[in-house]
Design an enzyme around this catalytic site. Structure first.
Site, PDB file in Angstrom:
ATOM      1  N   HIS A 194     -10.077  -5.737  -2.797  1.00  0.00           N
ATOM      2  CA  HIS A 194      -8.730  -5.888  -2.248  1.00  0.00           C
ATOM      3  C   HIS A 194      -8.789  -6.172  -0.759  1.00  0.00           C
ATOM      4  O   HIS A 194      -9.692  -5.713  -0.058  1.00  0.00           O
ATOM      5  CB  HIS A 194      -7.861  -4.654  -2.521  1.00  0.00           C
ATOM      6  CG  HIS A 194      -8.463  -3.352  -2.085  1.00  0.00           C
ATOM      7  ND1 HIS A 194      -9.418  -2.699  -2.825  1.00  0.00           N
ATOM      8  CD2 HIS A 194      -8.264  -2.582  -0.989  1.00  0.00           C
ATOM      9  CE1 HIS A 194      -9.769  -1.577  -2.219  1.00  0.00           C
ATOM     10  NE2 HIS A 194      -9.091  -1.487  -1.085  1.00  0.00           N
ATOM     11  N   ASP A 223       0.864  -1.186   0.000  1.00  0.00           N
ATOM     12  CA  ASP A 223       0.000   0.000   0.000  1.00  0.00           C
ATOM     13  C   ASP A 223       0.897   1.230   0.000  1.00  0.00           C
ATOM     14  O   ASP A 223       1.863   1.308   0.770  1.00  0.00           O
ATOM     15  CB  ASP A 223      -0.911  -0.011   1.233  1.00  0.00           C
ATOM     16  CG  ASP A 223      -2.037   1.004   1.120  1.00  0.00           C
ATOM     17  OD1 ASP A 223      -1.747   2.206   0.913  1.00  0.00           O
ATOM     18  OD2 ASP A 223      -3.209   0.603   1.246  1.00  0.00           O
ATOM     19  N   ILE A 224       0.569   2.185  -0.855  1.00  0.00           N
ATOM     20  CA  ILE A 224       1.422   3.367  -1.022  1.00  0.00           C
ATOM     21  C   ILE A 224       1.290   4.335   0.171  1.00  0.00           C
ATOM     22  O   ILE A 224       2.168   5.163   0.407  1.00  0.00           O
ATOM     23  CB  ILE A 224       1.114   4.067  -2.378  1.00  0.00           C
ATOM     24  CG1 ILE A 224       2.300   4.850  -2.872  1.00  0.00           C
ATOM     25  CG2 ILE A 224      -0.126   4.912  -2.305  1.00  0.00           C
ATOM     26  CD1 ILE A 224       3.478   4.029  -3.278  1.00  0.00           C
ATOM     27  N   HIS A 245      -6.593  -5.772   2.730  1.00  0.00           N
ATOM     28  CA  HIS A 245      -5.453  -5.139   3.390  1.00  0.00           C
ATOM     29  C   HIS A 245      -4.843  -6.143   4.366  1.00  0.00           C
ATOM     30  O   HIS A 245      -5.566  -6.710   5.208  1.00  0.00           O
ATOM     31  CB  HIS A 245      -5.900  -3.933   4.237  1.00  0.00           C
ATOM     32  CG  HIS A 245      -6.441  -2.770   3.474  1.00  0.00           C
ATOM     33  ND1 HIS A 245      -5.705  -1.635   3.238  1.00  0.00           N
ATOM     34  CD2 HIS A 245      -7.654  -2.557   2.914  1.00  0.00           C
ATOM     35  CE1 HIS A 245      -6.443  -0.753   2.572  1.00  0.00           C
ATOM     36  NE2 HIS A 245      -7.634  -1.286   2.367  1.00  0.00           N
ATOM     37  N   GLU A 248     -12.463   3.420  -1.342  1.00  0.00           N
ATOM     38  CA  GLU A 248     -11.688   4.354  -2.160  1.00  0.00           C
ATOM     39  C   GLU A 248     -11.462   3.806  -3.569  1.00  0.00           C
ATOM     40  O   GLU A 248     -11.670   4.526  -4.542  1.00  0.00           O
ATOM     41  CB  GLU A 248     -10.338   4.605  -1.459  1.00  0.00           C
ATOM     42  CG  GLU A 248      -9.477   5.668  -2.106  1.00  0.00           C
ATOM     43  CD  GLU A 248      -8.087   5.721  -1.454  1.00  0.00           C
ATOM     44  OE1 GLU A 248      -7.974   5.583  -0.215  1.00  0.00           O
ATOM     45  OE2 GLU A 248      -7.115   5.883  -2.209  1.00  0.00           O
TER      46      GLU A 248
END
Ligand code: 5GP
Length: 131
Positions: A93, A29-30, A95, A88
């Site tokens: 996805h 994750d960025i 996490h 978002e």
């Protein structure tokens, strides 16, 4: 229009790739909550996790397990937390967040700012543990 995550899978947008097979892709994750915070996605473009067909959802879960085991080995932590939000980015996805305390998975707290070099080091550490 393809999602930002589909563009990552295609290599049109760079990512710190942890692991990949023909159906799934894992990358850092960025805006991480913790070092090693990883996103695991199916390559198929479906917005909502629970709209995935059973085979893909099962495969994503098992692929996430392998990624979580690699993160555990690479990043000191008590365990890997799992979260699904998806508010978002409209591409399912999971996490995976290394946890030492409950607040490590508080999505309201300020995200870590890591240098590209640090992201790369973390990527290398985790990806080499992936089996
Ligand atoms: P969610 O959809 O689960 O609420 O949040 C999407 C997550 O994807 C966020 O944690 C955000 O930091 C991450 N994210 C959004 N865009 C990118 C991107 O272009 N690259 C990476 N590596 N992560 C992203």
């Amino acid at each position: 229009m393809p999602t930002i995550f589909s563009r990552i899978v295609k290599g049109e947008i760079p990512s710190y790739k942890i692991a990949e097979d023909d159906k799934f892709y894992a990358f850092l994750d960025i805006n991480p909550l913790a070092e090693g915070h990883t996103l695991v996605i199916p390559k198929v473009e479906v917005d909502y996790l629970f709209d995935l067909d059973n085979e893909t959802l099962t495969g994503l879960t098992l692929f996430s397990k392998r990624v979580a085991k690699a993160i555990e080995k690479a990043i000191p932590c008590k365990r890997i937390g799992v979260a699904v939000l998806g508010l978002e980015v409209p591409h399912a996805h999971i996490h995976l967040v290394p946890l030492n305390k409950e607040s490590d998975v508080d999505f309201f707290k300020p995200k870590l700012k890591l240098s590209p070099e640090r992201f790369k080091e973390i990527t290398d550490k985790i990806s080499r543990e992936f089996v």
